[in-house]
Scaffold this motif. Structure first.
Motif, short mmCIF file in Angstrom:
data_model
loop_
_atom_site.label_atom_id
_atom_site.label_comp_id
_atom_site.label_asym_id
_atom_site.label_seq_id
_atom_site.Cartn_x
_atom_site.Cartn_y
_atom_site.Cartn_z
N LEU A 83 -6.20 6.67 -2.30
CA LEU A 83 -6.76 6.93 -0.97
C LEU A 83 -7.11 5.62 -0.25
O LEU A 83 -6.85 5.48 0.94
CB LEU A 83 -7.99 7.83 -1.10
CG LEU A 83 -8.57 8.39 0.18
CD1 LEU A 83 -7.55 9.25 0.91
CD2 LEU A 83 -9.81 9.20 -0.12
N SER A 84 -7.64 4.66 -1.01
CA SER A 84 -7.95 3.35 -0.41
C SER A 84 -6.67 2.66 0.04
O SER A 84 -6.63 2.06 1.13
CB SER A 84 -8.68 2.47 -1.43
OG SER A 84 -9.90 3.05 -1.80
N PHE A 130 -5.48 4.24 3.24
CA PHE A 130 -6.26 3.82 4.42
C PHE A 130 -5.89 2.41 4.85
O PHE A 130 -5.64 2.16 6.04
CB PHE A 130 -7.76 3.90 4.10
CG PHE A 130 -8.62 3.46 5.24
CD1 PHE A 130 -8.80 4.26 6.35
CD2 PHE A 130 -9.24 2.22 5.21
CE1 PHE A 130 -9.58 3.85 7.41
CE2 PHE A 130 -10.03 1.80 6.27
CZ PHE A 130 -10.20 2.62 7.37
N VAL A 131 -5.82 1.47 3.90
CA VAL A 131 -5.47 0.08 4.23
C VAL A 131 -4.05 0.01 4.79
O VAL A 131 -3.78 -0.70 5.76
CB VAL A 131 -5.64 -0.82 2.99
CG1 VAL A 131 -5.08 -2.21 3.24
CG2 VAL A 131 -7.10 -0.91 2.60
N ALA A 164 -2.46 2.40 6.36
CA ALA A 164 -2.46 2.99 7.70
C ALA A 164 -3.00 2.01 8.73
O ALA A 164 -2.45 1.88 9.83
CB ALA A 164 -3.29 4.27 7.71
N VAL A 165 -4.04 1.28 8.38
CA VAL A 165 -4.60 0.28 9.31
C VAL A 165 -3.56 -0.81 9.58
O VAL A 165 -3.35 -1.23 10.72
CB VAL A 165 -5.90 -0.33 8.73
CG1 VAL A 165 -6.33 -1.55 9.51
CG2 VAL A 165 -7.00 0.72 8.73
N CYS A 202 0.82 -1.21 0.00
CA CYS A 202 0.00 0.00 0.00
C CYS A 202 0.86 1.26 0.00
O CYS A 202 0.52 2.24 -0.66
CB CYS A 202 -0.95 -0.01 1.19
SG CYS A 202 -2.26 -1.23 1.03
#
Length: 101
Positions: A43-44, A47-48, A50-51, A25
């Protein structure tokens, strides 16, 4: 003891998947090929990633403690937990290095 061995192997698999996801990512967000039409995909990925990175941040200390404690019970299981902690820390080390450059 068998349960501890299975949990250690499961943690190793999850650690590898978490590290691969976070690193992929990060590469996806930084790829030059993303244009304006792919901003949602970037952006997806962000987010993934960062998680995965936050999950790794909290998982590393737990895996290291489990590894050290397991060394006294079953040496091989302890090494698997420590390896899981090292693999989980990999994306954090790479992200820290990338921010420093």
């Amino acid at each position: 003891m068998r349960v501890l061995a299975w949990v250690s192997w499961l943690s190793l698999v999850v650690a590898v998947l978490t590290a691969a996801t976070a690193l992929f990512c990060q590469w996806g967000v930084n790829a030059e090929s993303f244009g304006a039409r792919d901003a949602g995909l970037a952006l997806s990925f962000a987010f993934v990633g960062a998680v995965a990175s936050v999950g790794a941040l909290y998982a590393v200390p737990v895996l290291v403690v489990l590894g050290v404690l397991s060394l006294f019970l079953q040496r091989r299981v302890g090494f698997i937990f420590l390896a899981s902690g090292a693999i989980t820390a990999l994306p954090l080390a790479v992200l820290t290095w990338l921010e420093g450059t």
